[in-house]
Design a protein around this motif. Structure first.
Motif, PDB file in Angstrom:
ATOM      1  N   VAL A 174      -4.979  71.003  32.098  1.00  0.00           N
ATOM      2  CA  VAL A 174      -4.314  70.650  30.835  1.00  0.00           C
ATOM      3  C   VAL A 174      -3.129  71.572  30.589  1.00  0.00           C
ATOM      4  CG1 VAL A 174      -4.591  70.663  28.317  1.00  0.00           C
ATOM      5  CG2 VAL A 174      -6.319  69.569  29.747  1.00  0.00           C
ATOM      6  N   LEU A 175      -3.301  72.858  30.842  1.00  0.00           N
ATOM      7  CA  LEU A 175      -2.203  73.819  30.657  1.00  0.00           C
ATOM      8  C   LEU A 175      -1.019  73.465  31.548  1.00  0.00           C
ATOM      9  CD1 LEU A 175      -4.185  77.181  30.497  1.00  0.00           C
ATOM     10  CD2 LEU A 175      -2.772  76.247  28.676  1.00  0.00           C
ATOM     11  N   GLU A 176      -1.306  73.145  32.815  1.00  0.00           N
ATOM     12  CA  GLU A 176      -0.228  72.805  33.744  1.00  0.00           C
ATOM     13  C   GLU A 176       0.488  71.522  33.321  1.00  0.00           C
ATOM     14  OE1 GLU A 176      -0.657  73.119  37.938  1.00  0.00           O
ATOM     15  OE2 GLU A 176      -2.430  74.387  37.809  1.00  0.00           O
ATOM     16  N   VAL A 177      -0.306  70.498  32.976  1.00  0.00           N
ATOM     17  CA  VAL A 177       0.302  69.212  32.599  1.00  0.00           C
ATOM     18  C   VAL A 177       1.104  69.366  31.310  1.00  0.00           C
ATOM     19  CG1 VAL A 177      -0.188  66.826  31.902  1.00  0.00           C
ATOM     20  CG2 VAL A 177      -1.433  67.846  33.819  1.00  0.00           C
ATOM     21  N   ASN A 178       0.610  70.174  30.366  1.00  0.00           N
ATOM     22  CA  ASN A 178       1.358  70.409  29.123  1.00  0.00           C
ATOM     23  C   ASN A 178       2.696  71.083  29.397  1.00  0.00           C
ATOM     24  OD1 ASN A 178      -0.506  69.216  27.504  1.00  0.00           O
ATOM     25  ND2 ASN A 178      -1.450  71.111  26.778  1.00  0.00           N
ATOM     26  N   SER A 179       2.702  72.029  30.333  1.00  0.00           N
ATOM     27  CA  SER A 179       3.966  72.704  30.655  1.00  0.00           C
ATOM     28  C   SER A 179       4.942  71.717  31.298  1.00  0.00           C
ATOM     29  CB  SER A 179       3.718  73.898  31.577  1.00  0.00           C
ATOM     30  OG  SER A 179       3.384  73.485  32.876  1.00  0.00           O
ATOM     31  N   LEU A 180       4.423  70.812  32.129  1.00  0.00           N
ATOM     32  CA  LEU A 180       5.274  69.776  32.719  1.00  0.00           C
ATOM     33  C   LEU A 180       5.808  68.838  31.633  1.00  0.00           C
ATOM     34  CD1 LEU A 180       3.172  68.853  35.881  1.00  0.00           C
ATOM     35  CD2 LEU A 180       5.495  69.733  35.911  1.00  0.00           C
ATOM     36  N   ARG A 181       4.938  68.467  30.684  1.00  0.00           N
ATOM     37  CA  ARG A 181       5.354  67.571  29.597  1.00  0.00           C
ATOM     38  C   ARG A 181       6.515  68.175  28.822  1.00  0.00           C
ATOM     39  NH1 ARG A 181       4.110  67.335  24.232  1.00  0.00           N
ATOM     40  NH2 ARG A 181       2.504  68.939  24.393  1.00  0.00           N
ATOM     41  N   LEU A 182       6.422  69.472  28.532  1.00  0.00           N
ATOM     42  CA  LEU A 182       7.497  70.147  27.800  1.00  0.00           C
ATOM     43  C   LEU A 182       8.764  70.239  28.647  1.00  0.00           C
ATOM     44  CD1 LEU A 182       5.377  72.938  26.131  1.00  0.00           C
ATOM     45  CD2 LEU A 182       6.765  71.264  24.908  1.00  0.00           C
ATOM     46  N   SER A 183       8.587  70.510  29.947  1.00  0.00           N
ATOM     47  CA  SER A 183       9.748  70.631  30.841  1.00  0.00           C
ATOM     48  C   SER A 183      10.546  69.339  30.877  1.00  0.00           C
ATOM     49  CB  SER A 183       9.296  70.977  32.266  1.00  0.00           C
ATOM     50  OG  SER A 183       8.683  72.235  32.298  1.00  0.00           O
ATOM     51  N   TYR A 184       9.829  68.213  30.873  1.00  0.00           N
ATOM     52  CA  TYR A 184      10.493  66.914  30.998  1.00  0.00           C
ATOM     53  C   TYR A 184      10.720  66.244  29.640  1.00  0.00           C
ATOM     54  CZ  TYR A 184       9.699  66.961  36.070  1.00  0.00           C
ATOM     55  OH  TYR A 184       9.718  67.270  37.414  1.00  0.00           O
ATOM     56  N   ASN A 185      10.268  66.916  28.563  1.00  0.00           N
ATOM     57  CA  ASN A 185      10.426  66.393  27.205  1.00  0.00           C
ATOM     58  C   ASN A 185       9.781  65.000  27.085  1.00  0.00           C
ATOM     59  OD1 ASN A 185      11.219  66.543  24.543  1.00  0.00           O
ATOM     60  ND2 ASN A 185      13.245  65.660  24.908  1.00  0.00           N
ATOM     61  N   LEU A 186       8.518  64.884  27.524  1.00  0.00           N
ATOM     62  CA  LEU A 186       7.808  63.604  27.512  1.00  0.00           C
ATOM     63  C   LEU A 186       6.656  63.635  26.509  1.00  0.00           C
ATOM     64  CD1 LEU A 186       7.867  62.849  31.342  1.00  0.00           C
ATOM     65  CD2 LEU A 186       9.210  61.733  29.567  1.00  0.00           C
ATOM     66  N   THR A 187       5.931  62.527  26.415  1.00  0.00           N
ATOM     67  CA  THR A 187       4.896  62.376  25.389  1.00  0.00           C
ATOM     68  C   THR A 187       3.493  62.457  25.990  1.00  0.00           C
ATOM     69  OG1 THR A 187       4.804  59.982  25.683  1.00  0.00           O
ATOM     70  CG2 THR A 187       6.435  60.834  24.106  1.00  0.00           C
ATOM     71  N   SER A 188       2.520  62.468  25.077  1.00  0.00           N
ATOM     72  CA  SER A 188       1.118  62.490  25.504  1.00  0.00           C
ATOM     73  C   SER A 188       0.772  61.235  26.301  1.00  0.00           C
ATOM     74  CB  SER A 188       0.218  62.602  24.275  1.00  0.00           C
ATOM     75  OG  SER A 188      -1.130  62.665  24.639  1.00  0.00           O
ATOM     76  N   SER A 189       1.319  60.071  25.891  1.00  0.00           N
ATOM     77  CA  SER A 189       1.017  58.828  26.616  1.00  0.00           C
ATOM     78  C   SER A 189       1.602  58.854  28.028  1.00  0.00           C
ATOM     79  CB  SER A 189       1.525  57.608  25.849  1.00  0.00           C
ATOM     80  OG  SER A 189       2.923  57.651  25.699  1.00  0.00           O
ATOM     81  N   ASP A 190       2.744  59.556  28.208  1.00  0.00           N
ATOM     82  CA  ASP A 190       3.307  59.715  29.555  1.00  0.00           C
ATOM     83  C   ASP A 190       2.340  60.510  30.437  1.00  0.00           C
ATOM     84  OD1 ASP A 190       5.758  58.367  29.061  1.00  0.00           O
ATOM     85  OD2 ASP A 190       6.547  60.150  28.075  1.00  0.00           O
ATOM     86  N   CYS A 191       1.744  61.548  29.850  1.00  0.00           N
ATOM     87  CA  CYS A 191       0.769  62.366  30.597  1.00  0.00           C
ATOM     88  C   CYS A 191      -0.454  61.527  30.958  1.00  0.00           C
ATOM     89  CB  CYS A 191       0.334  63.577  29.768  1.00  0.00           C
ATOM     90  SG  CYS A 191       1.654  64.731  29.386  1.00  0.00           S
TER      91      CYS A 191
END
Length: 727
Positions: free
Chosen positions: A587-604
């Motif tokens: 979850v920590l890794e995916v959250n950091s990727l989400r922030l890096s790409y400026n994406l949403t929870s549904s994208d994750c």
């Protein structure tokens, strides 16, 4: 060949064309890293001859140069030069009609600058050349990069070098931490691709970048990046060699030469970049990048430079399911378990109930019974007795581990070390028959340029390191008894004390996964940086143009970004599967990727769902029924992770839409199983009843061509509606 292909696309006079045709494409390969990060191993063998998935590193570099159309390679040898020259002279690389390899030897070069000055004095380079180190793995074509370089040179004689770079999104796990390198900041002119600024994080204060005002005034548009990886592949014109000769303070290729040219206003020399996208290129800088590149080779990102392709005459290795490669003549007990992404070399035997996963084992190894090997690199002729446990370690040629010995994460055992019975080697330890050097080298870049033993001593073996090649059959001397006491009963080897960098450097440059507490810290710091807002409250992008009013948000860029994001999430998920990483850390890794790409929870959620379904599809199965069972087991195991990114019905509907897209495009095998999987996701409480019914209601308004899966699910939807009415 590439050189000739490039000629056809060129422009200019007949003389230029004739010159290009006449001069063969040349390369300089530096077979010395001029660094100490692979000690103690490199006290005995040069880095370029260390095995990388059971083949010397330099073979990968030479195989790529040959495939890319290079015709002449000059290999510069310094540290352990005799070993490199002997290897090449007895290899397939010598004596080829269309690919000549020539060695240039030096005993006193202490840097890349010294090497290039010596090559300049030899007058062997006659035109543009490729500059690369012998620890580089790539499968890129040079055609386009050469063409761009030559066209720029025709228009501007000051364009002396083209650096190959690669997009690498700034996730703290999959980029810098993955390769163990410093964070890199580059400023590039987005129109001309000229490099304007180059700085690694080691030379910056807390990740801040200071740009000269003149740089902003002189350039109407600048892209500032921390999402590029330097591949250390350079296309140079001959003037580069003379520049090193004119400037004796140029030692390091990047810190001195590149940065020196960028700040030199008088001569006006220019460096340009060429970015690769689908190709592979990486340099092995430290033990962590050794691990990362090895995994990339096994997972076939480097094709055709993979274990089962005979690109340099390695022994016949067969690819089996789950990315496992085995030589044809191994001795494998029936009760032994060979896990995914494992390579086993020729003549190796493995005993009863031994388990091996995510590891590379070399040739002629003897591995006993009830041994556990996970995430390790075992080189040639290693003996591991019964009951040993090894996790994320490097074990060099000729090592003996006596029964019950344990290697904790990050251990490196150098050549012919013996670990005593039941002895546990502490995490991140380095063990060698050499005693640790008493004094540090005066130049941090110097690996071991002098081929004599210098300050380094080996227990009871005076003279030179070459004596190590003799078997240790003599009686133990006092110093060997001292060494034995350090690594258990019957052992031989010195445990080196932790370097000045302490355990920080130990884990950062180790083959072992980043410790959980450090992982949390890295991701938190990266997340804090990404969430720093500007005065308007907008999140600053990790990389962007500094051109006033410029917007770079085309649909194509967004699609490319999402494709990169999906790949990184999939890689993160697969690593969690194969290395037993906890869900919280994923979850920590995916959250950091989400922030890096400026994406949403549904994208994750969509990306993780895709990764899980792809894993099930890649797992061997026979009938469609077996595939659905595999999906069920994957979903059951990772349900908590997926549910984390499904906080509302909207995200659940997005997962159904994602599944529709997968059935039509990337994973068509699921198209006939849509309803079964949808029912499974409902049964497993991944999707709520309302999410499925809302999706169906939305689809009713769609075109007929978009109702394929809705029609398949009619009975299931009807059943849900009836159940809902009954309630």
């Amino acid at each position: 060949m590439v050189a000739k292909k490039g000629n056809r696309g060129g422009v200019g006079g007949e003389d230029a064309e004739e010159e290009l045709t006449r001069v063969p494409l040349q390369a300089i390969l530096l077979a010395d890293s001029f660094a100490t990060l692979f000690r103690p191993i490199t006290l005995e063998r040069p880095k370029v001859l260390l095995p990388l998935v059971n083949a010397p590193m330099i073979d990968y570099t030479l195989a790529w140069l040959e495939s890319a159309g290079v015709e002449e390679v000059f290999v510069f040898c310094c540290a352990h030069s005799k070993q490199v020259i002997d290897y090449l002279e007895n290899s397939k690389w010598f004596g080829q009609p269309s690919f000549s390899v020539t060695t240039i030897e030096s005993y006193n070069a202490t840097s890349a600058g010294d090497a290039l000055r010596l090559i300049y004095e030899r007058h062997v380079i006659r035109g543009d050349f490729i500059l690369v180190t012998g620890d580089t793995v790539s499968n890129m074509s040079l055609t386009q990069a050469l063409k761009e370089h030559k066209e720029r040179r025709r228009k501007d004689s000051n364009a002396v070098m083209t650096m190959v770079i690669k997009q690498s999104k700034p996730s703290p796990i999959t980029h810098q931490s993955r390769l163990g390198t410093e964070e890199l900041f580059m400023a590039i002119d987005p129109n001309t691709k000229q490099l304007l600024y180059y700085e690694d994080k080691a030379d910056t204060l807390k990740g801040t970048v200071s740009l000269d005002k003149a740089l902003l005034i002189d350039n109407s548009s600048i892209s500032l990046h921390n999402d590029k990886q330097d591949c250390y592949i350079d296309i140079c014109c001959p003037e580069v060699l003379s520049l090193f000769t004119d400037n004796f303070d140029y030692q390091h290729l990047r810190r001195h030469f590149v940065k020196g040219l960028l700040v030199d206003d008088i001569m006006g020399y220019k460096i340009f970049t060429h970015e690769i996208h689908s190709s592979y290129a990486a340099r092995i800088d430290n033990y962590r990048s050794y691990d990362a590149v090895s995994k990339d080779i096994i997972q076939r990102w480097t094709y055709p430079l993979v274990p089962d392709v005979q690109f340099f005459g390695n022994c016949v290795t067969k690819l089996e399911r789950q990315g496992t490669y085995r030589a044809s003549d191994i001795g494998l007990s029936r009760s032994a378990k060979i896990g995914p992404f494992t390579v086993i070399g020729s003549g190796t035997t493995i005993g009863n109930y031994t388990e091996v996963a995510n590891s590379v084992i070399g040739e002629g190894c003897i591995i006993g019974s009830n041994v556990s090997i996970d995430g390790c690199y075992i080189w040639d002729k290693v003996t591991i007795e019964d009951g040993c446990k090894l996790k994320h370690a490097i074990v060099c040629d000729g090592v003996v581990m006596k029964s019950g010995a344990i290697l904790e994460a990050g251990v490196v055992l150098s050549f012919k070390v013996i670990i005593g019975q039941q002895f546990a080697v502490p995490a991140y330890s380095k063990v060698s028959l050499f005693q640790q050097p008493v004094t540090q080298d005066s130049d941090e870049e110097l690996e071991y340029a002098d081929n004599s033993s210098g300050n380094i001593e080996i227990a009871s073996i005076p003279n030179t390191p070459e004596k190590l090649e003799e078997d240790l059959t003599t009686e133990l001397s006092d110093s060997q008894i001292q060494a034995a006491s350090e690594v258990g009963n019957g052992g031989a080897g010195f445990i080196w004390s932790v370097s000045e960098g302490g355990h920080e450097e130990g884990w950062r440059h180790s083959v072992a996964p980043i410790p959980a507490d450090r992982l949390v810290e890295i991701i938190k710091n990266a997340t804090d940086e990404l969430e720093i807002s500007n005065e308007d409250g907008n999140i600053l992008p990790p990389s962007g143009e500094l051109e006033p009013g410029s917007v770079n948000d085309s649909d194509e860029d967004v699609r490319d970004d999402f494709a990169h994001f999906e790949k990184e999430v999939e890689a993160t998920f697969l690593r969690a599967v194969h290395e037993n990483i906890k869900e919280d850390h994923v979850v920590l890794e995916v959250n950091s990727l989400r922030l890096s790409y400026n994406l949403t929870s549904s994208d994750c959620a969509g990306a993780l769902f895709y990764a899980m379904m792809k894993l099930a599809l890649d797992t061997p199965h026979g009938s469609p029924g077996e595939l659905v069972k595999t999906v069920a087991s994957v979903i059951a195991k990772w349900k908590k992770l997926l549910k984390y990114y499904l906080p509302s019905l909207d995200e659940e509907i997005e997962v159904i839409l994602k599944f529709e897209e997968m059935c039509l495009e990337s994973t068509k095998e699921y198209s006939s199983l849509f309803v079964q999987v949808l029912h499974l996701l409902y049964d497993k409480d991944i999707l709520q009843e309302d999410a499925i019914l809302n999706w169906a209601a939305e689809k009713e308004e769609a075109d007929e061509s978009d109702k394929l899966f809705l029609k398949q699910a009619e009975k299931f939807i009807q059943w849900l509606n009836e159940a809902s009415e009954e309630e």
